[in-house]
Design a protein around this motif. Structure first.
Motif, mmCIF file in Angstrom:
data_model
loop_
_atom_site.group_PDB
_atom_site.id
_atom_site.type_symbol
_atom_site.label_atom_id
_atom_site.label_comp_id
_atom_site.label_asym_id
_atom_site.label_seq_id
_atom_site.Cartn_x
_atom_site.Cartn_y
_atom_site.Cartn_z
ATOM 1 N N MET A 1 87.250 7.181 17.547
ATOM 2 C CA MET A 1 87.320 6.828 18.942
ATOM 3 C C MET A 1 88.775 6.837 19.433
ATOM 4 O O MET A 1 89.057 7.339 20.509
ATOM 5 N N ARG A 2 89.673 6.296 18.616
ATOM 6 C CA ARG A 2 91.090 6.249 19.004
ATOM 7 C C ARG A 2 91.653 7.654 19.165
ATOM 8 O O ARG A 2 92.448 7.918 20.071
ATOM 9 N N LEU A 3 91.224 8.562 18.308
ATOM 10 C CA LEU A 3 91.671 9.948 18.380
ATOM 11 C C LEU A 3 91.284 10.557 19.734
ATOM 12 O O LEU A 3 92.107 11.191 20.397
ATOM 13 N N CYS A 4 90.057 10.320 20.155
ATOM 14 C CA CYS A 4 89.580 10.832 21.447
ATOM 15 C C CYS A 4 90.342 10.196 22.603
ATOM 16 O O CYS A 4 90.698 10.881 23.573
ATOM 17 N N GLN A 5 90.614 8.907 22.505
ATOM 18 C CA GLN A 5 91.345 8.220 23.568
ATOM 19 C C GLN A 5 92.761 8.781 23.698
ATOM 20 O O GLN A 5 93.254 8.999 24.808
ATOM 21 N N THR A 6 93.407 9.014 22.563
ATOM 22 C CA THR A 6 94.765 9.562 22.595
ATOM 23 C C THR A 6 94.752 10.968 23.169
ATOM 24 O O THR A 6 95.607 11.321 23.987
ATOM 25 N N ALA A 7 93.781 11.774 22.756
ATOM 26 C CA ALA A 7 93.662 13.132 23.290
ATOM 27 C C ALA A 7 93.448 13.089 24.801
ATOM 28 O O ALA A 7 94.064 13.870 25.545
ATOM 29 N N THR B 1 97.240 24.160 21.100
ATOM 30 C CA THR B 1 96.907 25.390 20.383
ATOM 31 C C THR B 1 96.390 25.163 18.973
ATOM 32 O O THR B 1 95.765 26.060 18.405
ATOM 33 N N TYR B 2 96.643 24.001 18.396
ATOM 34 C CA TYR B 2 96.194 23.793 17.019
ATOM 35 C C TYR B 2 95.471 22.470 16.804
ATOM 36 O O TYR B 2 94.317 22.441 16.398
ATOM 37 N N TYR B 3 96.159 21.362 17.048
ATOM 38 C CA TYR B 3 95.628 20.053 16.663
ATOM 39 C C TYR B 3 94.273 19.721 17.293
ATOM 40 O O TYR B 3 93.392 19.179 16.632
ATOM 41 N N LEU B 4 94.118 20.030 18.552
ATOM 42 C CA LEU B 4 92.877 19.692 19.240
ATOM 43 C C LEU B 4 91.676 20.409 18.611
ATOM 44 O O LEU B 4 90.661 19.785 18.304
ATOM 45 N N ASP B 5 91.811 21.708 18.388
ATOM 46 C CA ASP B 5 90.723 22.464 17.759
ATOM 47 C C ASP B 5 90.489 22.046 16.310
ATOM 48 O O ASP B 5 89.344 21.921 15.872
ATOM 49 N N ALA B 6 91.552 21.837 15.569
ATOM 50 C CA ALA B 6 91.421 21.428 14.171
ATOM 51 C C ALA B 6 90.715 20.078 14.068
ATOM 52 O O ALA B 6 89.827 19.895 13.224
ATOM 53 N N SER C 1 96.037 11.606 9.649
ATOM 54 C CA SER C 1 97.217 12.449 9.891
ATOM 55 C C SER C 1 97.174 13.052 11.289
ATOM 56 O O SER C 1 98.203 13.143 11.967
ATOM 57 N N VAL C 2 95.990 13.470 11.711
ATOM 58 C CA VAL C 2 95.843 14.036 13.052
ATOM 59 C C VAL C 2 96.161 12.968 14.103
ATOM 60 O O VAL C 2 96.833 13.249 15.098
ATOM 61 N N GLN C 3 95.723 11.724 13.866
ATOM 62 C CA GLN C 3 96.035 10.645 14.812
ATOM 63 C C GLN C 3 97.538 10.458 14.930
ATOM 64 O O GLN C 3 98.066 10.292 16.027
ATOM 65 N N THR C 4 98.236 10.515 13.809
ATOM 66 C CA THR C 4 99.694 10.398 13.831
ATOM 67 C C THR C 4 100.304 11.528 14.647
ATOM 68 O O THR C 4 101.213 11.308 15.461
ATOM 69 N N ALA C 5 99.796 12.743 14.462
ATOM 70 C CA ALA C 5 100.286 13.885 15.229
ATOM 71 C C ALA C 5 99.983 13.724 16.716
ATOM 72 O O ALA C 5 100.837 14.005 17.570
ATOM 73 N N PHE C 6 98.790 13.245 17.042
ATOM 74 C CA PHE C 6 98.430 13.006 18.446
ATOM 75 C C PHE C 6 99.347 11.957 19.057
ATOM 76 O O PHE C 6 99.781 12.094 20.202
ATOM 77 N N ASP C 7 99.642 10.905 18.309
ATOM 78 C CA ASP C 7 100.544 9.855 18.802
ATOM 79 C C ASP C 7 101.928 10.431 19.109
ATOM 80 O O ASP C 7 102.552 10.087 20.120
ATOM 81 N N ARG C 8 102.420 11.300 18.233
ATOM 82 C CA ARG C 8 103.721 11.946 18.469
ATOM 83 C C ARG C 8 103.667 12.834 19.705
ATOM 84 O O ARG C 8 104.608 12.864 20.503
#
Length: 115
Positions: A1-7, A29-34, A68-75
């Motif tokens: 859920m947090r991942l979606c909120q950050t996106a 180009t990458y993180y969202l699709d991955a 790891s993806v959440q960390t990337a989204f946060d950045r």
């Protein structure tokens, strides 16, 4: 859920400030699709009633990768919000200077002018 909120926050910011798209290029180009592929794969495997060690291992790896993806989204979010942070800091600095000057003027009686 947090991942979606950050996106969602990143996308909202990009809609309001399209010039920030370059700052979020890797997100778009990458993180969202991955992330979507990992979540879909995880949901599919997790919904299957099996006790396979391979599936358990894959699910554990998916969970770790989503961290790891959440960390990337946060950045990415921090990157697109950078100018808003600078704007806020400027406003705070101006307010602090104004309050300081008001205190100074109230203690010294302000500027004296002759009429």
């Amino acid at each position: 859920m947090r991942l979606c909120q950050t996106a969602d926050l990143i996308l909202d910011e990009l809609v309001s400030k399209p010039r920030k798209v370059d700052a979020a290029r890797s997100f778009l180009t990458y993180y969202l699709d991955a992330a979507q592929r990992i979540v879909d794969g995880y949901a599919l495997l997790a919904s299957r009633p099996t006790s396979s060690p391979d599936i358990a291992r894959a699910l554990a790896r998916a969970e770790a990768s989503l961290d790891s993806v959440q960390t990337a989204f946060d950045r990415q979010l921090a990157g697109v919000l950078e100018d808003r942070v600078l704007d806020l800091e400027s406003e705070i600095e101006l307010l602090e200077k104004t309050v300081h000057m008001d205190d100074y003027y109230s203690q010294t009686g302000g500027l004296e002018t002759e009429v």
